[in-house]
Design a protein around this motif. Structure first.
Motif, PDB file in Angstrom:
ATOM      1  N   TYR A   1      -4.366 -19.836 -34.130  1.00  0.00           N
ATOM      2  CA  TYR A   1      -5.065 -20.645 -33.009  1.00  0.00           C
ATOM      3  C   TYR A   1      -4.099 -20.103 -31.559  1.00  0.00           C
ATOM      4  CZ  TYR A   1      -5.880 -24.075 -29.480  1.00  0.00           C
ATOM      5  OH  TYR A   1      -6.242 -24.836 -28.443  1.00  0.00           O
ATOM      6  N   VAL A   2      -5.088 -19.763 -30.749  1.00  0.00           N
ATOM      7  CA  VAL A   2      -4.589 -19.547 -29.352  1.00  0.00           C
ATOM      8  C   VAL A   2      -5.676 -20.120 -28.283  1.00  0.00           C
ATOM      9  CG1 VAL A   2      -3.575 -17.113 -30.093  1.00  0.00           C
ATOM     10  CG2 VAL A   2      -5.939 -17.486 -28.990  1.00  0.00           C
ATOM     11  N   LYS A   3      -4.706 -20.415 -27.071  1.00  0.00           N
ATOM     12  CA  LYS A   3      -5.562 -20.922 -25.911  1.00  0.00           C
ATOM     13  C   LYS A   3      -5.212 -20.020 -24.776  1.00  0.00           C
ATOM     14  CE  LYS A   3      -6.283 -25.728 -24.009  1.00  0.00           C
ATOM     15  NZ  LYS A   3      -5.833 -27.149 -23.983  1.00  0.00           N
ATOM     16  N   GLY A   4      -6.309 -19.729 -23.916  1.00  0.00           N
ATOM     17  CA  GLY A   4      -6.027 -18.864 -22.901  1.00  0.00           C
ATOM     18  C   GLY A   4      -7.206 -18.034 -22.633  1.00  0.00           C
ATOM     19  N   THR A   5      -7.394 -17.324 -21.465  1.00  0.00           N
ATOM     20  CA  THR A   5      -8.024 -16.209 -21.255  1.00  0.00           C
ATOM     21  C   THR A   5      -7.460 -14.800 -21.684  1.00  0.00           C
ATOM     22  OG1 THR A   5      -7.024 -16.187 -18.932  1.00  0.00           O
ATOM     23  CG2 THR A   5      -8.771 -17.527 -19.133  1.00  0.00           C
ATOM     24  N   SER A   6      -8.453 -13.755 -21.472  1.00  0.00           N
ATOM     25  CA  SER A   6      -8.051 -12.325 -21.867  1.00  0.00           C
ATOM     26  C   SER A   6      -8.585 -11.604 -20.547  1.00  0.00           C
ATOM     27  CB  SER A   6      -8.917 -12.014 -23.133  1.00  0.00           C
ATOM     28  OG  SER A   6      -8.812 -10.658 -23.126  1.00  0.00           O
ATOM     29  N   LYS A   7      -7.663 -10.845 -19.966  1.00  0.00           N
ATOM     30  CA  LYS A   7      -8.208 -10.006 -18.998  1.00  0.00           C
ATOM     31  C   LYS A   7      -7.631  -8.567 -19.259  1.00  0.00           C
ATOM     32  CE  LYS A   7      -9.702 -13.358 -16.055  1.00  0.00           C
ATOM     33  NZ  LYS A   7     -11.033 -13.132 -15.639  1.00  0.00           N
ATOM     34  N   ILE A   8      -8.530  -7.696 -18.578  1.00  0.00           N
ATOM     35  CA  ILE A   8      -8.493  -6.217 -18.858  1.00  0.00           C
ATOM     36  C   ILE A   8      -8.478  -5.765 -17.283  1.00  0.00           C
ATOM     37  CG2 ILE A   8      -9.158  -4.037 -19.665  1.00  0.00           C
ATOM     38  CD1 ILE A   8     -10.614  -5.246 -21.822  1.00  0.00           C
ATOM     39  N   GLU A   9      -7.043  -5.303 -16.846  1.00  0.00           N
ATOM     40  CA  GLU A   9      -6.743  -4.931 -15.599  1.00  0.00           C
ATOM     41  C   GLU A   9      -6.447  -3.486 -15.167  1.00  0.00           C
ATOM     42  OE1 GLU A   9      -3.853  -7.574 -13.992  1.00  0.00           O
ATOM     43  OE2 GLU A   9      -4.908  -9.275 -14.662  1.00  0.00           O
ATOM     44  N   ALA A  10      -6.985  -2.768 -14.237  1.00  0.00           N
ATOM     45  CA  ALA A  10      -6.618  -1.309 -13.890  1.00  0.00           C
ATOM     46  C   ALA A  10      -6.075  -1.365 -12.450  1.00  0.00           C
ATOM     47  CB  ALA A  10      -7.925  -0.666 -14.039  1.00  0.00           C
ATOM     48  N   ILE A  11      -4.702  -0.850 -12.646  1.00  0.00           N
ATOM     49  CA  ILE A  11      -4.220  -0.439 -11.294  1.00  0.00           C
ATOM     50  C   ILE A  11      -4.668   0.868 -10.776  1.00  0.00           C
ATOM     51  CG2 ILE A  11      -2.210  -0.323 -10.211  1.00  0.00           C
ATOM     52  CD1 ILE A  11      -1.038  -2.840 -11.598  1.00  0.00           C
ATOM     53  N   SER A  12      -4.977   1.639 -11.930  1.00  0.00           N
ATOM     54  CA  SER A  12      -5.738   3.037 -11.772  1.00  0.00           C
ATOM     55  C   SER A  12      -6.965   2.977 -11.748  1.00  0.00           C
ATOM     56  CB  SER A  12      -5.039   4.012 -12.819  1.00  0.00           C
ATOM     57  OG  SER A  12      -5.476   3.638 -14.166  1.00  0.00           O
TER      58      SER A  12
END
Length: 468
Positions: free
Chosen positions: A276-287
């Motif tokens: 079980y997990v609780k939270g969001t998922s983000k994919i970020e690119a500084i490039s």
């Protein structure tokens, strides 16, 4: 000067009879009299009653191809850069019994597994991985408490191997900013079983570079994001598996996938197995390049999404649940899948993976809803449902009604019917999830039945007397 214990060029030794190991401070050392090293063939090889001086404060440093067993130890290191236990340069440390570790100071790690503790060996580092392990048959009672900025509970890097099986009550706990429970950089393999991971003010797990990590039978609590993945190689991802585990995030994402430069992308494979997990998922690119996150839920796992989230590929099977529903009724979340979604092979409302959405639908036919937005393909079967029915006053009318899309699929064909489900309404009975067209799945209400004109009753016929 600060104290350091260094064990170099040993054969196979065992540290025994340790009631209290030693406390490293600026001017004193405790418990040293109880430490002796034993060789399996030659008896006593070294008596470590003497004191060693160093500018660093490594509590126990095992290095240069050593193989050491440590049983029932208490180690406390104080001061900046004061790691309690470090295994380095082709060395293996085996832990047993009860191991208690405390550190206090900036970058004062609890357990450290590295090729080279101070970087002085240069190009030799990648070729000299080290290991810390326990036996899965004889789990240990392990407690690690660190206090200090960047004082990670466990740090592993340089193709390290870490295998820890704990007894009930085992934990790794950090207290301060940027102090992560587990911090890795290009590891070989990490297995942590029945040892809770607690990060008070920082990330729970931080993976820089590649490696495979399995976390089982534990709880993970993070002050910030649970899983941070940064700059892996395209062909060598970070692989993280949660088995019978729970993760709680106090302020951050469950997954944050970050790419810093154009030459590498961060590739993560995250699997929940009965977890079980609780939270969001983000994919970020500084490039200019986005990383990829392959997220798999199986065997009755659950992911509660707090805000808009994104993954690259998503698999949801075997009675697992993804809930997009926000705690606030009028707030709606979108889960974006940049590539493909996979459900169960055969349709079954009792065993298929499920998506829980919040939908508001009023009688003016205006509606809002959480959304699963799939840019690629969707295969298999997934049941869509609501927690407590569709909110709003929608009723059946003279024409069919469709809500806003609940699931959208970019590369899809009509009559695929990968998603199905039912949801109660307050005034229109039960709505059905239908594939409205090639790309959209919506809630559907059939038009109300046309009333039937009442039939005029026929007067009864007067009976005829029988013929005599």
């Amino acid at each position: 000067m600060l104290f350091k214990k260094r064990i170099d060029n040993t054969k196979t030794f065992k540290v025994i009879a340790i009631a209290s190991f030693f406390s490293v401070a600026s001017s004193e050392s405790y418990g040293v009299d109880s430490i002796k090293l034993y060789d399996n063939e030659n008896g006593i090889v070294s008596d470590l009653n003497e004191e060693y001086y160093s500018n660093s404060t490594l509590g126990l440093l095992i290095t240069n191809n050593s193989n050491i067993s440590l049983n029932n130890a208490q180690i406390k290191s104080m001061g900046a850069y004061s790691s309690s236990i470090t295994s380095a340069l082709d060395s293996t440390l085996s832990l047993s019994g009860s191991i208690h570790i405390e550190t206090e100071g900036k970058m004062s790690y609890g357990l450290q597994v590295v090729a080279d503790p101070d970087g002085s060996n240069g190009s030799l580092v990648p070729n000299r991985p080290s290991e810390i392990n326990t036996s899965h048959l004889y789990p240990i009672l392990l407690t690690v408490d660190t206090k200090g900025e960047e004082a990670h509970g466990i740090q592993a890097r340089d193709n390290a191997i870490l295998t820890l099986y704990g007894k009930d009550g085992s934990y790794v706990k950090t207290t301060n900013e940027r102090a992560e429970a587990l911090n890795t950089n290009n590891v070989d393999k990490i297995v942590i079983d029945n040892i809770d991971l607690i990060s008070g003010q920082s990330h729970g797990l931080h993976f820089f570079g590649s490696g495979e990590t399995t976390l089982s039978n534990l709880s993970l609590e993070a002050g910030k994001s649970t899983v941070i993945v940064e700059n892996t190689d395209n062909n060598d991802p970070v692989i993280v598996s949660f088995n019978n585990a729970t993760a709680t995030i106090n302020n951050g994402n469950f997954i944050t996938n970050i790419t810093h430069n154009a030459y590498k992308t961060s590739n993560a494979e995250i699997t929940l197995n009965n977890s079980y997990v609780k939270g969001t998922s983000k994919i970020e690119a500084i490039s200019t390049e986005l990383g990829t996150t392959f997220f798999t839920l199986k065997n009755a796992s659950r992911w509660d999404i707090l805000n808009d989230s994104e993954v690259t590929n998503l698999t949801n099977t075997n009675s697992s649940v993804i809930s997009l529903q926000n705690a606030e009724v009028n707030v709606f979340n979108t889960l974006t899948v940049f590539e493909d979604y996979v459900g169960d092979i055969s349709q079954s409302s009792t065993t298929n993976g499920k998506i829980i959405v919040n939908t508001l639908w009023n009688n003016d036919n205006e509606s809002s809803s959480d959304l699963l937005d799939i840019k690629g393909t969707a295969t298999g079967y997934t049941q869509v449902m609501t927690k407590n029915g569709i909110i709003g006053n929608v009723t059946r009318g003279d024409a069919e009604k469709y809500s806003v899309p609940v699931v959208t699929v970019g590369n899809h064909q009509e009559k695929t019917n990968a998603f199905y489900g039912f949801a109660d309404t307050t005034g229109a009975g039960q709505a059905i999830l239908v594939q409205k067209d090639a790309h959209n799945y919506t809630w559907y209400l059939a038009k109300k039945d046309d009333p039937v004109d009442p039939v005029t009753p026929v007067d009864p016929v007067t009976p005829v007397d029988p013929v005599t």
